[in-house]
Scaffold this active site. Structure first.
Site, short mmCIF file in Angstrom:
data_model
loop_
_atom_site.label_atom_id
_atom_site.label_comp_id
_atom_site.label_asym_id
_atom_site.label_seq_id
_atom_site.Cartn_x
_atom_site.Cartn_y
_atom_site.Cartn_z
CG LEU A 93 -1.89 -1.15 1.07
CD1 LEU A 93 -2.81 -0.93 2.63
CD2 LEU A 93 -2.74 -0.97 -0.02
CG HIS A 134 5.12 -7.00 2.79
ND1 HIS A 134 5.69 -6.64 1.61
CD2 HIS A 134 4.53 -5.81 3.19
CE1 HIS A 134 5.00 -5.60 1.26
NE2 HIS A 134 4.33 -5.10 2.19
CD GLU A 135 2.30 -5.45 6.27
OE1 GLU A 135 2.44 -4.15 6.46
OE2 GLU A 135 1.57 -5.76 5.20
#
Length: 165
Positions: A93, A134-135
């Site tokens: 995002l 990833h986060e």
């Protein structure tokens, strides 16, 4: 609930390492709710607090097809259970519209606190394993573009800059 602003690459605040959450209180629960609303509005499957300019170690995620399995990870840590990596086409995002293959371990153990502040462990494979890594990278000030060649990274940065102009 409130929709939060998502920082976009190459915003310098995306490079700040997030601080651990000392206490899961009303403020953190509100952050979690706002992050879910923001993630859903942006049609994402995961969001780290760092991406909304809150430097706390909080992640929300929902990788289910029906979008009905919300997951919350506060102060997450991972342990790699199988070092073999899998390439996975990742998007972000904070890097809208770009997808690139990144190699990550395919099997990890996650340790974190839930929305109520309770400690838990969860074994993760496949998409969940990739997503949590990833986060967590976001919480460390790292983006998936950091795994790409300097040429690809520069191309993405230039295209995003041109889109914003």
């Amino acid at each position: 609930m409130a929709r939060l602003n998502i920082l976009e690459y190459p915003h310098p605040r995306l490079r700040i390492k997030a601080e651990p959450v000392a206490v899961v209180d009303e403020q953190i629960v509100q952050l979690v709710d706002d992050m879910f609303e923001t993630m859903e509005a942006a049609q994402g499957i995961g969001l780290a607090a760092s991406q909304v300019d809150v430097q706390k170690r909080v992640i929300v995620m929902d990788i289910s097809e029906q979008r009905d399995e919300p997951r919350v990870y506060i102060n997450p840590e991972i342990e790699v259970l199988e070092p073999d990596t899998i390439p996975y086409e990742e998007g972000c995002l904070s890097v809208p519209g770009f997808y690139e293959a990144v190699d990550r371990p395919s099997h990890v153990m996650i340790r974190a606190l839930d929305r109520e502040g309770n400690a838990f462990e969860e074994e993760a494979k496949g998409l969940l394993a990739v997503c949590i890594q990833h986060e967590i990278d976001h919480l460390e000030g790292k983006l998936f573009v950091d795994y790409l060649s300097p040429l690809k990274r520069d191309r993405i940065r230039k295209k995003l800059k041109k889109q914003r102009a």
